[in-house]
Design an enzyme around this catalytic site. Sequence first.
Site, PDB file in Angstrom:
ATOM      1  N   GLU A   1      -9.329  16.023  21.110  1.00 41.02           N
ATOM      2  CA  GLU A   1      -9.219  18.052  21.040  1.00 41.02           C
ATOM      3  C   GLU A   1      -9.222  17.786  18.812  1.00 41.02           C
ATOM      4  O   GLU A   1      -9.999  18.749  18.941  1.00 41.02           O
ATOM      5  CB  GLU A   1      -7.543  18.581  21.648  1.00 41.02           C
ATOM      6  CG  GLU A   1      -7.556  19.606  21.036  1.00 41.02           C
ATOM      7  CD  GLU A   1      -8.101  20.874  21.027  1.00 41.02           C
ATOM      8  OE1 GLU A   1      -9.221  20.521  21.881  1.00 41.02           O
ATOM      9  OE2 GLU A   1      -7.847  21.394  20.525  1.00 41.02           O
TER      10      GLU A   1
ATOM     11  N   GLU B   1      17.200   0.758   0.546  1.00 36.75           N
ATOM     12  CA  GLU B   1      15.538   1.158   1.192  1.00 36.75           C
ATOM     13  C   GLU B   1      14.599  -0.200   1.465  1.00 36.75           C
ATOM     14  O   GLU B   1      15.790  -0.839   0.826  1.00 36.75           O
ATOM     15  CB  GLU B   1      14.864   1.592   0.241  1.00 36.75           C
ATOM     16  CG  GLU B   1      14.272   1.275  -0.918  1.00 36.75           C
ATOM     17  CD  GLU B   1      13.992   2.231  -1.700  1.00 36.75           C
ATOM     18  OE1 GLU B   1      14.564   3.757  -1.606  1.00 36.75           O
ATOM     19  OE2 GLU B   1      13.470   2.383  -2.239  1.00 36.75           O
TER      20      GLU B   1
ATOM     21  N   LYS C   1      11.816  -3.048   1.002  1.00 43.72           N
ATOM     22  CA  LYS C   1      10.643  -3.794   0.005  1.00 43.72           C
ATOM     23  C   LYS C   1      10.012  -4.172   1.178  1.00 43.72           C
ATOM     24  O   LYS C   1       9.831  -4.980   1.108  1.00 43.72           O
ATOM     25  CB  LYS C   1      11.961  -4.434  -0.321  1.00 43.72           C
ATOM     26  CG  LYS C   1      10.613  -5.479  -1.424  1.00 43.72           C
ATOM     27  CD  LYS C   1      11.190  -5.861  -3.258  1.00 43.72           C
ATOM     28  CE  LYS C   1      10.249  -6.481  -3.684  1.00 43.72           C
ATOM     29  NZ  LYS C   1       9.210  -6.706  -2.987  1.00 43.72           N
TER      30      LYS C   1
ATOM     31  N   ARG D   1      -1.282  -0.809 -10.202  1.00 41.50           N
ATOM     32  CA  ARG D   1      -0.182  -0.763 -11.128  1.00 41.50           C
ATOM     33  C   ARG D   1      -0.321  -1.796 -12.458  1.00 41.50           C
ATOM     34  O   ARG D   1       0.111  -1.345 -14.013  1.00 41.50           O
ATOM     35  CB  ARG D   1       0.911  -1.463 -10.435  1.00 41.50           C
ATOM     36  CG  ARG D   1       2.398  -2.135 -11.835  1.00 41.50           C
ATOM     37  CD  ARG D   1       3.611  -2.600 -11.424  1.00 41.50           C
ATOM     38  NE  ARG D   1       4.704  -2.907 -12.107  1.00 41.50           N
ATOM     39  CZ  ARG D   1       4.469  -4.163 -12.267  1.00 41.50           C
ATOM     40  NH1 ARG D   1       3.508  -4.729 -12.217  1.00 41.50           N
ATOM     41  NH2 ARG D   1       5.181  -4.416 -13.583  1.00 41.50           N
TER      42      ARG D   1
ATOM     43  N   CYS E   1      -2.627 -38.783  30.795  1.00 43.32           N
ATOM     44  CA  CYS E   1      -2.873 -39.050  32.187  1.00 43.32           C
ATOM     45  C   CYS E   1      -4.316 -39.906  32.092  1.00 43.32           C
ATOM     46  O   CYS E   1      -4.417 -40.439  33.267  1.00 43.32           O
ATOM     47  CB  CYS E   1      -2.667 -38.485  33.434  1.00 43.32           C
ATOM     48  SG  CYS E   1      -3.867 -36.857  33.707  1.00 43.32           S
TER      49      CYS E   1
ATOM     50  N   CYS F   1      -6.399 -29.584  31.615  1.00 43.09           N
ATOM     51  CA  CYS F   1      -6.172 -32.222  32.657  1.00 43.09           C
ATOM     52  C   CYS F   1      -7.233 -31.292  33.674  1.00 43.09           C
ATOM     53  O   CYS F   1      -5.388 -30.559  33.874  1.00 43.09           O
ATOM     54  CB  CYS F   1      -5.139 -32.262  31.373  1.00 43.09           C
ATOM     55  SG  CYS F   1      -5.087 -33.317  32.842  1.00 43.09           S
TER      56      CYS F   1
HETATM   57  O1  D41 Z   1       9.322  -1.377  -0.745  1.00 42.38           O
HETATM   58  C1  D41 Z   1       8.614  -2.134  -2.286  1.00 42.38           C
HETATM   59  N1  D41 Z   1       7.894  -2.389  -2.335  1.00 42.38           N
HETATM   60  C2  D41 Z   1       8.925  -1.212  -3.891  1.00 42.38           C
HETATM   61  C3  D41 Z   1       8.664  -1.685  -5.051  1.00 42.38           C
HETATM   62  C4  D41 Z   1      10.377  -0.265  -3.670  1.00 42.38           C
HETATM   63  N2  D41 Z   1      11.166  -0.215  -2.390  1.00 42.38           N
HETATM   64  N3  D41 Z   1      11.140   0.299  -4.569  1.00 42.38           N
HETATM   65  C5  D41 Z   1      10.905   0.277  -5.689  1.00 42.38           C
HETATM   66  N4  D41 Z   1      11.204   0.495  -6.892  1.00 42.38           N
HETATM   67  C6  D41 Z   1      10.269   0.346  -8.651  1.00 42.38           C
HETATM   68  C7  D41 Z   1      11.442   0.620  -9.417  1.00 42.38           C
HETATM   69  C8  D41 Z   1      12.966   0.326  -9.136  1.00 42.38           C
HETATM   70  C9  D41 Z   1      10.752   0.783 -10.315  1.00 42.38           C
HETATM   71  C10 D41 Z   1      11.346   2.328  -9.285  1.00 42.38           C
HETATM   72  C11 D41 Z   1       9.455  -1.565  -6.257  1.00 42.38           C
HETATM   73  C12 D41 Z   1       8.808  -1.517  -6.970  1.00 42.38           C
HETATM   74  N5  D41 Z   1       9.757  -0.572  -8.276  1.00 42.38           N
HETATM   75  C13 D41 Z   1       7.916  -2.258  -7.325  1.00 42.38           C
HETATM   76  N6  D41 Z   1       6.861  -2.581  -6.681  1.00 42.38           N
HETATM   77  C14 D41 Z   1       6.203  -3.703  -7.612  1.00 42.38           C
HETATM   78  C15 D41 Z   1       6.153  -3.232  -9.025  1.00 42.38           C
HETATM   79  C16 D41 Z   1       7.049  -2.036  -9.383  1.00 42.38           C
END
Ligand code: D41
Length: 688
Positions: free
Chosen positions: A37, A121, A123, A144, A426, A441
């Site tokens: 769809e 949170e 990373k 970045r 073996c 084998c």
């Molecule tokens: O999940 C991530 N990799 C992550 C990276 C995150 N959850 N928070 C981040 N917060 C920041 C700041 C605190 C500077 C706003 C980041 C990064 N920086 C970050 N990742 C790569 C460079 C900066």
Amino acid sequence: MAVPAVDAARAAALRAEIERHNHAYYVLDAPTIPDAEYDRLFRELQALEAAWPELRTPDSPTQRVGGRPLPAFSPVRHVVPMLSIRTETDTGPSGAEAFDARVHRLLALPEDAPPVSYAAELKFDGLAISLRYVDGLLVQAATRGDGETGEDVTQNIRTIRAVPLRLAGTAPTVLEVRGEVYMSRPDFERYNARQRSLGKPTLVNPRNGAAGSVRQLDPKLAAERPLSFFAYGLGETEGWQRPATHSAVLDALAAFGLPVCGFRTVARGARDLIAFHRDILARRDSLPFDIDGVVYKVDSLALQDELGFVSREPRWAVAHKYPAQEALTIVEAIDVQVGRTGAITPVARLKPVFVGGVTVTNATLHNEDEVRRKDVRVGDTVIVRRAGDVIPEVVAVVAEKRPLRDLFGDEPLHPPFALPETCPECGSTVARGEDEAVARCTGGLYCPAQRRQALWHFAARRAMDIEGLGDKIVEQLVDAGLVHTPADLYGLAVEALAGLDRMGEKSAENLVTAIARSKATMLNRFIFALGIRNVGEATARDLARHFGNLDALLAADAEALQQVPDVGPVVAASIVAFFAEAHNREVIAALRAAGVHWPEGEPASAAPQLLAGKTIVLTGTLPNLKRDEAKAMIEAAGGKVAGSVSKKTDCVVAGDEAGSKLERARELGVPVIDEAGLLKLLNNGAET
Ligand code: D41
């Protein structure tokens, strides 16, 4: 000619609807319509745009992939610099405590101050990106770079369907969103499987996959790599009242239709941070994407401003790492292991390396083709991955570090790996069938490695269930020549066992009792215990039910076997080959002579199979039946229990707290019944 108003309206409606489905699918992970769809709507929009090119707006879902390959990326200056994040390398709880203590100190909070609130949170392990929306429209995406200046990767980022081309709701004049582009594990596996089948190069890991495709100059190639995105912060904003906390910022971004990861919380004080760090670690291996830690941010934006930053790192945020799941080490040797059915598995012996929380010394290389493909050689530096309880594996070779024969040549010191031609256990020939991934084998039970494992399997809990017959004992029994076949187990005397290592008189007696007790079994367990290739527990059960007794199974040819549900030509051939072996028939006769028995029944075809061919999904907690019981009853009636709901599901049995499976069933129009309904079905075969 001007675009007819109906067509313009229809195109707008289609754009909105398709992006709504994209959002549901890629951001909320909750598909709302069948693929066919969706495709129909997409083609309708394409047709309208072909007829009226003016309808092709920049936020049209048809315009995600479009641009030409670039000669190079243009630089983008970040109006608000992209800071980096300080890393706490202490992976224990003290990492969170140290951060909380520092925040208290920097804010000069009194001893008895209430706990500070943090946004906690994940990373994500990907690539940091900044998205710029002007009046709700995605106008630019940049990497970045050094934090001041990145590269314009707009064309590639537009291909990520989780990234909205237009924000939902009332958008600010300018909204810059920072986040991570990543590749999910399932997408990574699917992409690699496809590449392999096409004989094309594969990706080493999801992060390289994400970084590589964002930096891909040809957007068409970038579009082939399935990427995703999570937002975690802000850059420049204009015409927008910023919320007071970071957690509210993330809520607002989600409301704009941006993907924000649901695994986040507001933590009060170090104790909550530690709990978050621990809880996420426990879930790490079941997440569909890689993370290398968690991130804590002071939740109040006012406090963030007060804390400020030093040398490009905010003092209000920290990344609290987890042990790495990948590490570099050196291959010291490549051996092969022989499995129960003779399968030869190459194994890399590694210089010990700490990865995924343990020291790893061996890693599987899966099979001959895998070793060839990765070209793993002795002396190579390799990336080893260990995630969760999965067997560690060699992911890739670091080509630059391969030892060479001499300093100036380019000839490697070690040749490519080749499987041995004979079994290291073996001496029998190693053979690989056409279309087969693994070499085997050919020694069968002549091979001590196969004999050992056949015995472990025979004794296993779900097979003959002989308690106390562990790996070490089996090894000794085989090595001492006391046991050649499973039938020999039933002739073992206490005295013979008591002579083994780590075996006292009492445990020898217990083991003899356990062996004797195992004689009374069930036909399905017995069939499973034989260790026939491709015959697992479920197939053994189907065979037992279908034939009712062993002699009928022994007499069956491939055609008769394929009458059994889920038995195809491959499984049937394995069974025929197994019973054609005189040796195997002798073992079976000896087992029966030793007193192994089970209740013999009539072939199951005599009894009605009320749920034959039906696929049923169980969800939630049933009032009376345990999940295993319900499953056994459904299977006994010839039905199959599946783990997820699809169009092929015949019926869903829902109990209390049934969640997404129930919703999915309703969406697909799959009938839903309760426990009482299931029992009725099992009793009188009423059709659903
Ligand atoms: O999940 C991530 N990799 C992550 C990276 C995150 N959850 N928070 C981040 N917060 C920041 C700041 C605190 C500077 C706003 C980041 C990064 N920086 C970050 N990742 C790569 C460079 C900066």
